[in-house]
Design a protein around this motif. Sequence first.
Motif, PDB file in Angstrom:
ATOM      1  N   UNK A 149     -84.961  14.031 -40.733  1.00 21.07           N
ATOM      2  CA  UNK A 149     -86.148  14.563 -41.407  1.00 21.07           C
ATOM      3  C   UNK A 149     -86.517  15.910 -40.796  1.00 21.07           C
ATOM      4  N   UNK A 150     -85.757  16.927 -41.150  1.00 22.34           N
ATOM      5  CA  UNK A 150     -85.945  18.231 -40.534  1.00 22.34           C
ATOM      6  C   UNK A 150     -87.285  18.867 -40.892  1.00 22.34           C
ATOM      7  N   UNK A 151     -87.803  18.556 -42.057  1.00 24.23           N
ATOM      8  CA  UNK A 151     -89.109  19.101 -42.445  1.00 24.23           C
ATOM      9  C   UNK A 151     -90.183  18.622 -41.480  1.00 24.23           C
ATOM     10  N   UNK A 169     -87.572  10.325 -33.170  1.00 26.43           N
ATOM     11  CA  UNK A 169     -87.631   9.398 -34.299  1.00 26.43           C
ATOM     12  C   UNK A 169     -87.473  10.142 -35.618  1.00 26.43           C
ATOM     13  N   UNK A 170     -88.054  11.318 -35.691  1.00 26.29           N
ATOM     14  CA  UNK A 170     -87.923  12.141 -36.901  1.00 26.29           C
ATOM     15  C   UNK A 170     -86.544  12.775 -36.977  1.00 26.29           C
ATOM     16  N   UNK A 171     -86.043  13.234 -35.825  1.00 26.03           N
ATOM     17  CA  UNK A 171     -84.750  13.900 -35.810  1.00 26.03           C
ATOM     18  C   UNK A 171     -83.623  12.945 -36.170  1.00 26.03           C
ATOM     19  N   UNK A 205     -97.789  14.737 -39.751  1.00 25.10           N
ATOM     20  CA  UNK A 205     -96.695  15.064 -38.835  1.00 25.10           C
ATOM     21  C   UNK A 205     -95.478  14.181 -39.068  1.00 25.10           C
ATOM     22  N   UNK A 206     -95.707  12.874 -39.221  1.00 22.67           N
ATOM     23  CA  UNK A 206     -94.554  11.993 -39.455  1.00 22.67           C
ATOM     24  C   UNK A 206     -94.430  11.531 -40.905  1.00 22.67           C
ATOM     25  N   UNK A 207     -95.386  11.951 -41.747  1.00 26.62           N
ATOM     26  CA  UNK A 207     -95.309  11.637 -43.168  1.00 26.62           C
ATOM     27  C   UNK A 207     -95.695  10.211 -43.520  1.00 26.62           C
ATOM     28  N   UNK A 208     -96.362   9.493 -42.613  1.00 28.82           N
ATOM     29  CA  UNK A 208     -96.704   8.096 -42.869  1.00 28.82           C
ATOM     30  C   UNK A 208     -98.183   7.948 -43.207  1.00 28.82           C
ATOM     31  N   UNK A 209     -98.496   6.883 -43.950  1.00 28.55           N
ATOM     32  CA  UNK A 209     -99.887   6.561 -44.269  1.00 28.55           C
ATOM     33  C   UNK A 209    -100.298   5.295 -43.529  1.00 28.55           C
ATOM     34  N   UNK A 210    -101.586   5.214 -43.240  1.00 26.78           N
ATOM     35  CA  UNK A 210    -102.113   4.081 -42.496  1.00 26.78           C
ATOM     36  C   UNK A 210    -103.413   3.613 -43.153  1.00 26.78           C
TER      37      UNK A 210
END
Length: 438
Positions: free
Chosen positions: A35-37, A29-31, A323-328
């Motif tokens: 979103x290489x970072x 999903x990141x690749x 890790x995925x840069x998301x907030x919850x």
Amino acid sequence: MAEDIEYPKEIWDYLGDMAYMPSRQDREQLSKLGDQKHVAIWDYFFQINSNDVGEPQKREINRINERLREEIGRYNDRQNQIRNSIKTHRRTLFWKRVRSFLFGIGAMGISGIIYKYVGNYQFALNLIAVCLSVPLLCAMIFWVSIPFVGRNERNRIKDLKKEIVRLGNAHNQLVKKEVNRKRTLDAEIETLKRQIPPPPSGETIRSWLNDDLKNMQDHVIDLTALGTRLVDCSSGIFDEDGNRVLQQNPIPVLGPAELQNPQKIPPPFSQEVNSDLNKHLHARRSYLMGYDRIDVLYGVYYLEYILIGNDMLATCGLFFDFINGKTYSEQITEQYYEDVVAIAIAKEFRKIVLNKDAKEIVLVEDAPTFTLSLASGEQRTVTFVSEKYFMEIRDKIDVAQDDISKIFWIRNAKETADDAMSTLRYYVRLHKWTIEDE
């Protein structure tokens, strides 16, 4: 023998064999987003143990080893049986030849006896010749037949020797095929190991985290729309000259997400809802910052930002998946200073589940928790790290017991919470006194 199994060629197809790793889809999903970072952050927290690579191939290698053991056992048993049978036939052949030889000796003996007792009588020369010739002929027949006796045994020995050669060829061919298959599987495993991506350094991950936290702070200011109303925040801490130390505004208080009150942790991080995010929740790694400092990084953080305004106070709490840069579960509250009832650091109990089967649990007693109590009855809490907490999880972060004190976050978290509490108290008292004066 069945056709050889063709295994996947990419290391990511084997993550299902590693209980500590999220799924391939989680990384892809990141690749796919380019979103290489965050792909690199994923690779940092979820590092594949090379010993766990190629489990299907290893299982087949074990089956091959078992088949080889059985084949070698059967081959050796059959070879021993054949050799014993050859020995038996050779023994039988030997005694048959001995018997022919002895019979020849016996016939010669009879000839000698006849000659001894009859040979002196001249009138019986013709009779003697006849009598002597018969046993001599028999002796000659027995001796001449020695190489030819035991025909069945000789043929059987010949057949058994051929059987040995045939079995040896078949055995060698089978063993060669199995060994070649093992070599192919070993080569596949080594190829997979070479696909394991090298993780970034801990220093790189820390710098990315600091950048994300700075961006998160700007995001929180935008969410609360208090940017123009934030004050230059003086804390309740004084420097050596007696001046108040300027405090960061918003004031961030953060701790590992896994250490928070379980009721606060968003449902997406539960094992039942999303096993991948559950692994994010419990992802943690340590690295050596220097000679005597250790840093511990987490996959998911809980952050409580406290915004000090000129006439009101705002808090914004959220879970940040680094890790995925998301907030919850972002939660914002605004209140006037007089609505703040209490500010304290309390000790709370925490139970942390370390694996998906809930068989490995860490109990953390006296977990330090920053608490902001409001007149509405609401409490904003952040549980932060402590030495006791790290003592309980030291095996998970690969830190020796004697090195726990080197984790800089232990002191830093306590100082940050103390500063936040001191600053809040200062402004709450300042505004309450102002209201009372009015």
